[in-house]
Design an enzyme around this catalytic site. Sequence first.
Site, PDB file in Angstrom:
ATOM      1  N   GLU A   1      10.852   1.487  -0.304  1.00 51.92           N
ATOM      2  CA  GLU A   1      10.497   2.828  -0.766  1.00 51.92           C
ATOM      3  C   GLU A   1       9.899   2.815  -2.166  1.00 51.92           C
ATOM      4  OE1 GLU A   1      12.577   7.034  -2.146  1.00 51.92           O
ATOM      5  OE2 GLU A   1      13.786   5.605  -1.004  1.00 51.92           O
TER       6      GLU A   1
ATOM      7  N   TYR B   1     -13.973  17.872  -6.880  1.00 55.43           N
ATOM      8  CA  TYR B   1     -14.835  18.094  -8.040  1.00 55.43           C
ATOM      9  C   TYR B   1     -16.270  18.495  -7.676  1.00 55.43           C
ATOM     10  CZ  TYR B   1     -11.635  17.002 -11.809  1.00 55.43           C
ATOM     11  OH  TYR B   1     -10.611  17.065 -12.720  1.00 55.43           O
TER      12      TYR B   1
ATOM     13  N   ASP C   1      16.223   4.527  -0.635  1.00 56.72           N
ATOM     14  CA  ASP C   1      17.384   5.065  -1.353  1.00 56.72           C
ATOM     15  C   ASP C   1      18.359   5.703  -0.374  1.00 56.72           C
ATOM     16  OD1 ASP C   1      16.452   4.325  -3.840  1.00 56.72           O
ATOM     17  OD2 ASP C   1      15.568   6.272  -4.307  1.00 56.72           O
TER      18      ASP C   1
END
Length: 429
Positions: free
Chosen positions: A258, A172, A310
């Site tokens: 995770e 920014y 996963d």
Amino acid sequence: MADKKKRRRADPSSDSELDYTDGAKPLPFKKRLKPDSVILSTLQYLTASVRQTNSSNAQTLTLSDLSLSSACREVSDQDLLAVQSSIERLILNVTRSILSGAGFSFDVPSRSAANQLYVPELDRIVLKDKISLRPYANVATVRKTTITTRILQLIHQLCLKNIHVTKRDLFYTDVKLFQDQSQSDAVLDDVSCMLGCTRSSLNVVAAEKGVVVGRLIFSDNGDMIDCTKMGVGGKAIPPNIDRVGDMQSDALFILLVEKDAAYMRLAEDRFYNRFPCIIVTAKGQPDVATRLFLRKMKMELKLPVLALVDSDPYGLKILSVYGCGSKNMSYDSANLTTPDIKWLGIRPSDLDKYKIPEQCRLPMTEQDIKTGKDMLEEDFVKKNPGWVEELSLMVKTKQKAEIQALSSFGFQYLSEVYLPLKLQQKDWL
């Protein structure tokens, strides 16, 4: 008249693996669990063996100790004065080049895939020594050269003021030039390579993302934090790793998770009290602060790290980023990687082993299968035969599953049966 129909006797073998203690919902394999004291003994042995290995290998192998066929580069932590001096020397050379009439350009280490090297002895990805030229007087590179100059100017200001800002703050400061934060982020990594320092040495951090809960006490900028008293949400991992110190713990292992959903389940069930551990998550893709924090815990506390991800190619990718590093930040892999992370679950072989229902298994997309096959070609996967076997099974069956698939057996199956049984059986890779 008495009912003369014979009642069918229950088949004891069909119920032998089920436990109905939580009501009507059966808990597969709960009867295999031994007393917690037996599992704790297994964990104590694991922790002791890790510490023994660490003490016998007191001298950590570094890139400079190896005779590699390709020259490689690594960055190091530098104080603000050293970073400031490096920037000033660089700009002084640019000024001289302009005054001599030669224009100017930056020598930027290439971070392309072709310039990456996996080093088996270190078990991590490093950056080779190829340099690309970024001239100002070239239509193709003029904008990126301008962004590089602007980032250098902003970093120099941070050094003078001795303050930290986020990557979003940096973006920014000049939205019109940067246009998109991904562009300023990429050049920030380039600048880190050019100066030979870690990104945290530039005093630019990412917003807080990772969280930690469990048997850990540490100081955060002088304040003592007890992670057993931070509620279910845990303690946000500080983005400035240099303000973290005095780590103390009676944990037997670190559990790297995770996803946020699994983390919340384990935190709410106070899994870390039943089996003394520290639970940490980056809520998906690993951020720099969580990777630094995990490495610091591993190195200072000398604890084994077990990972719960996963059962899909992306879960294994996330695990590999923690352990071997990412190609995007291979220049800083020495500081960002955590050695010897063990893959606890969910593994492709677990789907049948734990009888995960078919409706909880997801079909792999063509992209998933391609990603899995590509990973099988990676050197860091080939090094581990167990990973190759599991990933090959995933690609062959074309099935994937999330950690939450275990909830089909009950919301607390993860913490009450699956993980304890995994630990009891030493079922990790």
